[in-house]
Design a protein around this motif. Structure first.
Motif, mmCIF file in Angstrom:
data_model
loop_
_atom_site.group_PDB
_atom_site.id
_atom_site.type_symbol
_atom_site.label_atom_id
_atom_site.label_comp_id
_atom_site.label_asym_id
_atom_site.label_seq_id
_atom_site.Cartn_x
_atom_site.Cartn_y
_atom_site.Cartn_z
ATOM 1 N N ALA A 1 0.843 -1.193 0.000
ATOM 2 C CA ALA A 1 0.000 0.000 0.000
ATOM 3 C C ALA A 1 0.874 1.237 0.000
ATOM 4 O O ALA A 1 1.930 1.263 0.622
ATOM 5 C CB ALA A 1 -0.877 -0.005 1.249
ATOM 6 N N PRO B 1 -1.341 3.131 8.159
ATOM 7 C CA PRO B 1 -0.564 2.880 6.943
ATOM 8 C C PRO B 1 0.900 3.313 6.996
ATOM 9 O O PRO B 1 1.704 2.789 6.220
ATOM 10 C CB PRO B 1 -1.342 3.653 5.873
ATOM 11 N N ASP C 1 1.855 -3.817 5.907
ATOM 12 C CA ASP C 1 1.431 -4.853 4.959
ATOM 13 C C ASP C 1 1.165 -6.184 5.670
ATOM 14 O O ASP C 1 0.236 -6.905 5.324
ATOM 15 C CB ASP C 1 2.448 -5.030 3.836
ATOM 16 N N ARG D 1 -2.213 -5.885 7.597
ATOM 17 C CA ARG D 1 -3.456 -5.806 6.825
ATOM 18 C C ARG D 1 -3.736 -7.072 6.029
ATOM 19 O O ARG D 1 -4.792 -7.210 5.420
ATOM 20 C CB ARG D 1 -3.426 -4.589 5.892
ATOM 21 N N ARG E 1 -7.180 -2.614 2.382
ATOM 22 C CA ARG E 1 -6.561 -1.314 2.682
ATOM 23 C C ARG E 1 -7.493 -0.464 3.547
ATOM 24 O O ARG E 1 -8.066 0.513 3.090
ATOM 25 C CB ARG E 1 -6.250 -0.574 1.372
#
Ligand SMILES: Cc1cc2nc3c(=O)[nH]c(=O)nc-3n(C[C@H](O)[C@H](O)[C@H](O)COP(=O)(O)OP(=O)(O)OC[C@H]3O[C@@H](n4cnc5c(N)ncnc54)[C@H](O)[C@@H]3O)c2cc1C
Length: 482
Positions: free
Chosen positions: A8, A35, A41, A44, A54
């Motif tokens: 992301a 984030p 990563d 999530r 996301r």
């Protein structure tokens, strides 16, 4: 992580500002991730690694207090909340922008009350943890085929276990649920405190709040007769037709699936299965060995290349279906089938046993009926399953090309079986966005009324949403104007 899950882009600032976030981090005993965190990563990733989640923020709750704190934070910052145990069925959730992902995987306590024959589990418990604990007391839970599916997500969606044709959907065995509703309050829901909400939580999905714990009935059962018979895949037609004939008058004490399975060529898969393709019949029979063997003789006449049927302790059933032991990059989908005539089996095999289905690792039918028939339990939103069989296909998606090939094969399979599809589907085996009417049927109006009562602003997101209910309140002024 696979290349279908691209990293992301880091957001420079969380949308809710540094001070509230710092306060949330201070209050949460579990973990808060945003984030900009270096391990975003990993945080999530769903069990279904092909799903690219996301969310705006992730809270991994350590306990029910954390869940309450997280929900109140989300409401204060106009975020919706999506609860997730493992992420086995994360695919239908869709775009998680503006949503807090509330993961319960740290909440794993399992308590067994052998006298009352009840289990009480926290929201992050997975089935093997429960079947092991219950099995130690000679008790069985209505667990699904996979050892690491989440108990709560599975049960909210109905839950088709190896004992389902005699004991019904797992959701019908739920006796109490603790959940945090959209007002941030922890409620204990049972027949006495809120029978209507309990009805909804028995198979009506995850739209009513974030479950923190669930209590359900266990059954006195120590050993079953269980196993699988394997034939080379070129026997698929005669085995699948014979299995269908075998299931027509099958006693409710027997649950069974028939599938075409292509084993990947991985070293950890033993010979002679490694890289091979087979047609496989699996079954669990709650019958004495002599009765079970008499029932199985019809299938044995087909001369299986391998036959593993034997007396089996309940906790060992987690290995029977050979489901993956951990997260995988795969896409699956399924449907309920009204009935299987010869033409339906042939339609299934036109995809599954030909190069059209080469991208599918497994495609199966499970026989339903018995205590799964619709109307079997009026005290539950999911009263049963509207079909004699369930079909499910799945394929591995290590690359984008593989993912496209699996989707094409699944669509071909669903297309071929379409003339036999039921008007209904079941949330657990539906992994693409699907109309709420198909999933919840006649219960939908009543479910929407419960949802409107406990979550009038539609804060809580389920992977299968209930859609617009009677007079949902607008969440924002902008929405009210539009
Ligand atoms: C390999 C495999 C084998 C399977 N075998 C079976 C089987 O034998 N029988 C069967 O019935 N199903 C089976 N399933 C389907 C499975 O039951 C569903 O995917 C189920 O939704 C998984 O629940 P989860 O909590 O693990 O997944 P998640 O993706 O975490 O949860 C699914 C949904 O449940 C809800 N939910 C989860 N936790 C909470 C919570 N704490 N509060 C509120 N809502 C919540 C949410 O709406 C969430 O989106 C299988 C799936 C796989 C991948």
């Amino acid at each position: 992580m696979t290349d279908t899950l691209a990293p992301a882009a880091p957001a420079l600032h969380p949308p809710f500002g540094g001070t509230p976030l710092a306060e949330l981090r201070r209050r949460i005993r579990g973990r808060v991730a945003v984030p900009i965190d270096p391990d975003w990563d990993a945080q999530r990733a769903a069990w279904a690694l092909a799903v690219d989640q996301r969310p705006a923020i992730i809270v991994r709750a350590a306990d029910a207090d954390d869940v309450g704190t997280a929900v109140r934070f989300a409401v204060a910052h106009r975020l919706r909340v999506a609860a997730q145990g493992t992420g086995h069925n994360a695919a239908p959730l869709g775009d998680l922008r503006g949503t807090m992902l509330l993961r319960t995987d740290l909440m794993r306590a399992v308590e067994i009350d052998p006298v009352r024959m009840r289990a009480r589990v926290q929201a992050g418990a997975v089935w093997q943890e429960v079947t092991d604990a219950a099995g130690a007391h000679g008790l069985a839970a209505l667990a699904g085929s996979s050892p690491d599916v989440g108990v709560v997500g599975y049960t909210l969606g109905g839950g088709v276990s190896w004992l389902a044709r005699s004991h019904g959907l797992a959701s019908t065995s739920v006796t109490a649920v603790d959940l945090v509703t959209a007002d941030g309050q922890l409620r204990h829901v049972d027949e006495r405190t809120d029978p209507e909400l309990l009805w909804a939580l028995r198979g009506g999905g995850g739209a009513f709040g974030v479950v923190t714990a669930m209590e359900f009935r266990l059954y006195p059962l120590v050993t079953v007769h269980a196993g699988a018979m394997f034939w080379p895949v070129d026997r698929a037609a005669d085995v699948m037709h014979a299995w269908r004939d075998w299931t027509v008058d099958l006693p409710a004490s027997v649950m069974s699936s028939a599938r075409v399975l292509r084993f990947p060529p991985f070293d950890e898969i033993p010979e002679p299965l490694r890289g091979g393709s087979f047609v496989i019949v699996e079954a669990v029979l709650q019958d004495p060995p002599a009765v079970a063997d008499a029932l199985l003789s019809e299938l044995r006449r087909l001369g299986p290349a391998m036959d593993t049927f034997a007396p089996t302790p309940l906790p060992a059933l987690g290995a029977l279906h050979m489901d993956p032991p951990g997260p995988v990059a795969a896409i699956g989908d399924g449907t309920l089938v009204r009935d299987l005539d010869d033409a339906a089996i042939d339609a299934f095999l036109r995809v599954v046993a030909t190069p059209r289905g080469a991208a599918l690792m497994s495609a199966e039918f499970r026989v339903l009926g018995g205590a799964l028939a619709v109307g079997s339990d009026e005290a539950s939103a999911a009263t049963g399953l509207d079909g004699r069989y369930l079909m499910f296909g799945v394929g591995a998606t290590p690359t984008r090309e593989a993912a496209s090939a699996v989707r094409v094969a699944l669509d071909a399979l669903l297309g071929e079986i379409d003339p036999w599809r039921s008007a209904a589907d079941t949330p657990n085996f539906t992994e693409s966005p699907t109309a709420a009417q198909r999933l919840f049927g006649d219960a939908l109006g009543r479910l929407r009324a419960v949802k409107h009562r406990v979550d009038p602003h539609d804060v809580i997101r389920s992977n299968h949403e209930l859609g617009r209910g009677p007079g949902r309140e607008p969440r924002t002024q902008q929405e009210a104007r539009s």
